[in-house]
Write a protein that holds these residues in place. Sequence first.
Motif, short mmCIF file in Angstrom:
data_model
loop_
_atom_site.label_atom_id
_atom_site.label_comp_id
_atom_site.label_asym_id
_atom_site.label_seq_id
_atom_site.Cartn_x
_atom_site.Cartn_y
_atom_site.Cartn_z
N ARG A 40 40.15 50.42 50.38
CA ARG A 40 39.59 49.06 50.45
C ARG A 40 40.36 48.26 51.48
NH1 ARG A 40 40.92 44.65 46.30
NH2 ARG A 40 42.33 46.27 45.58
N TYR A 42 40.53 44.00 52.59
CA TYR A 42 40.01 42.64 52.42
C TYR A 42 40.81 41.67 53.26
CZ TYR A 42 43.74 42.11 48.89
OH TYR A 42 44.94 42.08 48.23
N ARG A 53 48.53 31.32 46.69
CA ARG A 53 47.65 32.34 46.10
C ARG A 53 48.49 33.44 45.47
NH1 ARG A 53 42.11 32.29 48.83
NH2 ARG A 53 41.86 34.02 47.36
N GLY A 54 47.83 34.39 44.87
CA GLY A 54 48.53 35.50 44.25
C GLY A 54 48.92 35.15 42.83
N HIS A 56 50.40 37.18 40.67
CA HIS A 56 50.07 38.32 39.82
C HIS A 56 50.81 39.54 40.34
CE1 HIS A 56 46.80 38.31 42.93
NE2 HIS A 56 47.34 39.50 43.10
N HIS A 58 50.45 44.12 40.24
CA HIS A 58 49.51 45.22 40.00
C HIS A 58 50.25 46.36 39.32
CE1 HIS A 58 45.93 43.80 42.03
NE2 HIS A 58 46.73 43.23 42.91
N GLN A 63 49.63 48.32 48.48
CA GLN A 63 48.95 47.57 49.53
C GLN A 63 49.81 47.51 50.80
OE1 GLN A 63 45.97 44.59 47.76
NE2 GLN A 63 47.97 43.85 47.08
N ARG A 102 53.58 39.05 43.27
CA ARG A 102 53.49 38.46 44.60
C ARG A 102 52.89 37.08 44.58
NH1 ARG A 102 49.96 42.67 45.41
NH2 ARG A 102 51.59 43.63 44.21
N MET A 104 51.72 33.97 47.57
CA MET A 104 51.48 33.73 49.00
C MET A 104 51.42 32.22 49.23
SD MET A 104 48.85 36.40 48.17
CE MET A 104 47.43 36.30 49.20
N TYR A 121 38.63 47.48 43.97
CA TYR A 121 39.00 46.32 43.16
C TYR A 121 38.86 46.65 41.68
CZ TYR A 121 38.89 41.62 41.23
OH TYR A 121 39.14 40.49 40.50
N TYR A 126 45.38 44.24 37.23
CA TYR A 126 46.14 43.00 37.46
C TYR A 126 46.98 42.62 36.24
CZ TYR A 126 43.45 41.69 41.67
OH TYR A 126 42.88 41.64 42.92
C1 T46 Z 1 46.79 40.63 46.20
C2 T46 Z 1 46.84 39.47 47.11
C3 T46 Z 1 47.70 39.73 48.33
C4 T46 Z 1 37.06 40.82 44.81
O1 T46 Z 1 35.90 40.70 44.35
N1 T46 Z 1 37.41 41.97 45.44
C5 T46 Z 1 38.65 42.15 45.97
O2 T46 Z 1 38.91 43.21 46.54
C6 T46 Z 1 39.60 41.09 45.85
C7 T46 Z 1 40.98 41.26 46.42
C8 T46 Z 1 39.23 39.94 45.21
N2 T46 Z 1 37.96 39.81 44.70
C9 T46 Z 1 37.59 38.56 44.06
C10 T46 Z 1 38.32 38.22 42.78
C11 T46 Z 1 38.36 36.71 42.80
O3 T46 Z 1 37.16 36.21 42.25
O4 T46 Z 1 37.90 37.50 44.97
C12 T46 Z 1 38.38 36.36 44.29
C13 T46 Z 1 39.75 35.95 44.78
O5 T46 Z 1 40.71 36.96 44.40
P1 T46 Z 1 42.21 36.61 43.93
O6 T46 Z 1 42.21 35.33 43.21
O7 T46 Z 1 42.76 37.81 43.23
O8 T46 Z 1 42.92 36.43 45.36
P2 T46 Z 1 44.48 36.29 45.69
O9 T46 Z 1 44.53 35.86 47.10
O10 T46 Z 1 45.20 35.49 44.68
O11 T46 Z 1 45.05 37.81 45.58
C14 T46 Z 1 44.60 38.80 46.48
C15 T46 Z 1 44.37 40.13 45.75
O12 T46 Z 1 43.51 39.92 44.64
C16 T46 Z 1 45.65 40.74 45.25
O13 T46 Z 1 45.42 42.08 44.89
O14 T46 Z 1 47.72 41.39 46.12
O15 T46 Z 1 45.56 38.99 47.52
#
Ligand code: T46
Length: 142
Positions: A40, A42, A53-54, A56, A58, A63, A102, A104, A121, A126
């Motif tokens: 994957r 993103y 952000r982040g 959380h 895993h 990554q 992590r 951000m 995903y 998480y």
């Molecule tokens: C991480 C940091 C660096 C998806 O549908 N598919 C995906 O592959 C991802 C990554 C997210 N999503 C959805 C889930 C949430 O509804 O996108 C939305 C935002 O995701 P999240 O709040 O988890 O985003 P971050 O920026 O807090 O965290 C992300 C990654 O989730 C995480 O694995 O390590 O970036």
Amino acid sequence: MLLEQILPNCALHSHQVKGDERGSLIALEAAREVPFPIERVYFVFETRPGVERGFHAHKSLEQWAVCVSGSCVMTMDDGRERRSVRLDSPERGLYIGAGIWREMSDFSPDAVLMVIASTRYEEADYIRSYEEFLDFSGSTLS
Ligand code: T46
């Protein structure tokens, strides 16, 4: 090439740049530059000013994070130690292993953070509670 071991399971690497008179190109291949099968990719972009952000970890996901434009700060915590790194060049990649909390922050307006991931995903992977993360990692922090 390894630039800096940030935590035992987290390290900053330099990318080889293929440059010529036209400009630059970086290639990242699974099992070469990126030490896991790539399932994957993103992008995090258009991040609003002051947003963090982040927050959380895993359980098993690995990554490779590259700020391909602009800059941001990644803070990693393995339950024993907390380290921050500014990502500000496509020439560097941050490996984040499993079991790392992590966060951000400090995204520049033009920041584009590309993340290469070892699995698709999976919300079940998480850990979104820091207390739960400390239990998971067997931390010595409180
Ligand atoms: C991480 C940091 C660096 C998806 O549908 N598919 C995906 O592959 C991802 C990554 C997210 N999503 C959805 C889930 C949430 O509804 O996108 C939305 C935002 O995701 P999240 O709040 O988890 O985003 P971050 O920026 O807090 O965290 C992300 C990654 O989730 C995480 O694995 O390590 O970036």
